[in-house]
Design an enzyme around this catalytic site. Structure first.
Site, PDB file in Angstrom:
ATOM      1  N   CYS A   1       2.016   1.678  -5.208  1.00 43.21           N
ATOM      2  CA  CYS A   1       1.137   2.799  -5.531  1.00 43.21           C
ATOM      3  C   CYS A   1      -0.281   2.571  -5.014  1.00 43.21           C
ATOM      4  O   CYS A   1      -1.023   3.533  -4.775  1.00 43.21           O
ATOM      5  CB  CYS A   1       1.108   3.037  -7.033  1.00 43.21           C
ATOM      6  SG  CYS A   1       0.477   1.644  -8.006  1.00 43.21           S
TER       7      CYS A   1
ATOM      8  N   GLU B   1       1.960  11.139  -0.314  1.00 44.59           N
ATOM      9  CA  GLU B   1       2.120   9.704  -0.546  1.00 44.59           C
ATOM     10  C   GLU B   1       3.376   9.267   0.203  1.00 44.59           C
ATOM     11  O   GLU B   1       4.488   9.679  -0.129  1.00 44.59           O
ATOM     12  CB  GLU B   1       2.261   9.397  -2.030  1.00 44.59           C
ATOM     13  CG  GLU B   1       2.381   7.910  -2.314  1.00 44.59           C
ATOM     14  CD  GLU B   1       2.602   7.597  -3.781  1.00 44.59           C
ATOM     15  OE1 GLU B   1       2.297   6.460  -4.195  1.00 44.59           O
ATOM     16  OE2 GLU B   1       3.090   8.482  -4.519  1.00 44.59           O
TER      17      GLU B   1
END
Length: 487
Positions: free
Chosen positions: A288, A382
């Site tokens: 992340c 992402e």
């Protein structure tokens, strides 16, 4: 040499009141690098969740009543067990999760730090003596456990992202029901159960229930659960938050990121490109905190791109269990296909591949994209793969604007020859974490970790933050004797 998993009959089972048969069936744990079956794990269903939370609620009161030092001793013992058996944990992280050995060792070190910090929590002050508005009355505020904490952890850093919630929650007097991702059910779940079992944690306080969305939803809805600590994608986090919110649970959401690495025109480009490669390619970019957007001032952009591409081209990719490689496999075909889709769509929109852009099986080559703009998929999404999109900007003001041009707000990093310039720029970044003259991938067990916006709901992991996450305030007053009131 006997290992932790040799001492119990765990294959095809869940950990709930000992090693028991799961109602949801059995799943193969496979090695992404080779497809080999490593083990079988039990799959929980909603009935398993209900039974586990009921037992956890029953066991929690006695655990909370124990002294702080006695709870701390169990957590310290868990740290000692991990230190003695770290090779077993590292091997599972490599084979089941596709980690290179260095990443696996780093993850175990992080877990040891979390355990040591968690062990310090129960012996810290846990309340305040308050002033009272009335004579003859003593007033205190004290921290009390929430009760049962549900933890839902992902596959990318499965051990640390389980333990960083499990350990402090237990240390502060809660019981825990952990649902690890099925893709890393052993390294993120079975080994966690064995760790605390070997440390002497009393029965009923930790339940480990691998499963899919079904048991996850059941955990979020369960009336015995006071809190859900979720780490994973933003999309799933929204669903978990909505489900848990309907039952008024406390919810901690640590979600995705699309993190900026900003390279200013006074940066040392050899160092900056090294930071950029590490931030973009560690664990195949499946983090992340990955540096997903490299924002570079135009006067140094060509040199930075050249150096970054050369670093990418020199990184070997392969099976981390059998070869000396820098990158292992992506976790599954779906993840690989999504990474490649983003790369292809971005190239189709006008970007240029400077390195990589191809794959063999689950092994994706470290990729550098030039000419990326803010409208392209590699900037907006992402990626969660080993891809470094480079965006060129005119000046600092544009760098800040481009960095903030995202719904995410987890972490950013700035490379500069002037620390003061970096600090000034950091004040304008809308992220929960900023690193100056570093890369985006950092974690300390005692630092408040978490993001803003689509990266999280304001919760924070970290030793002192654990008090806020896993306990609640209770106000208590005392009088020597009762007194009458006007009514």
């Amino acid at each position: 040499m006997t290992e932790l998993l040799d001492d119990v009959s765990w294959q095809g089972k869940i950990y709930s009141n000992g090693w028991t048969t799961a109602h949801g069936g059995v799943l193969d744990s496979t090695e992404p690098a080779t497809g080999a079956v490593l083990a079988q794990v039990g799959l929980a269903d909603a009935d398993d969740v209900a039974a586990a939370t009921a037992r956890a609620a029953q066991a929690q009161a006695e655990w909370a009543a124990q002294t702080g030092p006695s709870r701390a001793a169990v957590i310290r013992k868990a740290a000692a067990v991990l230190a003695d058996n770290r090779a077993e944990f590292e091997r599972w992280l490599v084979r089941e999760g596709g980690a290179v050995p260095g990443k696996a060792a780093f993850e175990v070190d992080l877990v040891l730090g979390e355990l040591w910090e968690a062990a310090a929590l129960p012996t810290q002050p846990w309340g305040h003596l308050l002033p009272s508005s009335e004579p003859g009355r003593e007033s205190v505020a004290r921290r009390v456990p929430l009760g049962v904490v549900g933890v839902i952890s992902p596959w990318n850093f499965p051990l640390i992202l389980s333990v960083r919630a499990v350990a402090p929650a237990l240390a502060l007097g809660n019981a825990v029901v952990l649902k690890p991702d099925v893709q890393t059910a052993v390294s993120g779940g079975t080994l966690v159960a064995r760790l605390f079992e070997a440390a002497g944690l009393p029965d009923g306080l930790l339940h480990v229930l691998p499963g899919d969305a079904g048991p996850g939803a059941a955990l979020a809805e369960d009336p015995n659960v006071a809190m859900i600590a979720f780490t994973g994608s933003t999309a799933v986090g929204r669903e978990v938050g909505a489900t848990a919110g309907r039952t008024l649970k406390r919810v901690s959401l640590e979600l995705g990121g699309n993190n900026a690495l900003i390279v200013l025109d006074d940066a040392d480009l050899e160092i900056a490109s090294s930071a950029g490669a590490w931030g973009a390619f560690l664990h195949q970019g499946q983090v992340c905190m990955t540096a997903g957007r490299h924002i570079v001032l135009e006067s140094v952009a060509d040199e930075y791109l050249d150096r970054l591409a050369k670093r990418a081209q020199g990184l070997p990719v392969g099976d981390p269990f059998t070869g000396q490689v820098a990158l292992g496999p992506l976790i599954n075909e779906r993840q690989r296909d999504n990474v490649h889709r983003i790369v292809e769509e971005t190239v189709g929109a006008g970007a240029e591949v400077m390195a990589g852009g191809s794959y063999d099986g689950l092994f994706y080559q470290p990729t550098v994209l030039a000419g990326v703009t803010t409208s392209m998929p590699a900037f907006r999404e992402e990626i969660f793969g080993p891809v470094a999109p480079v965006v060129v900007v005119r000046d600092e003001a544009e760098a800040v604007a481009v960095a903030n041009n995202t719904e995410y707000g987890l972490v950013a990093a700035v490379q500069t020859g002037s620390p003061e310039r970096g600090r000034d720029l950091a004040r304008r970044l809308r992220t929960g974490i900023v690193h100056i003259n570093d890369q985006t991938l950092n974690n300390d067990a005692y630092a408040p970790f978490g993001g803003t916006g689509a990266s999280g709901n304001g919760s924070r992991f970290g030793s002192q933050s654990s008090w806020d996450e896993f306990t609640q305030w209770q106000w208590v007053t005392f009088r020597d004797q009762a007194h009458a009131f006007p009514f």
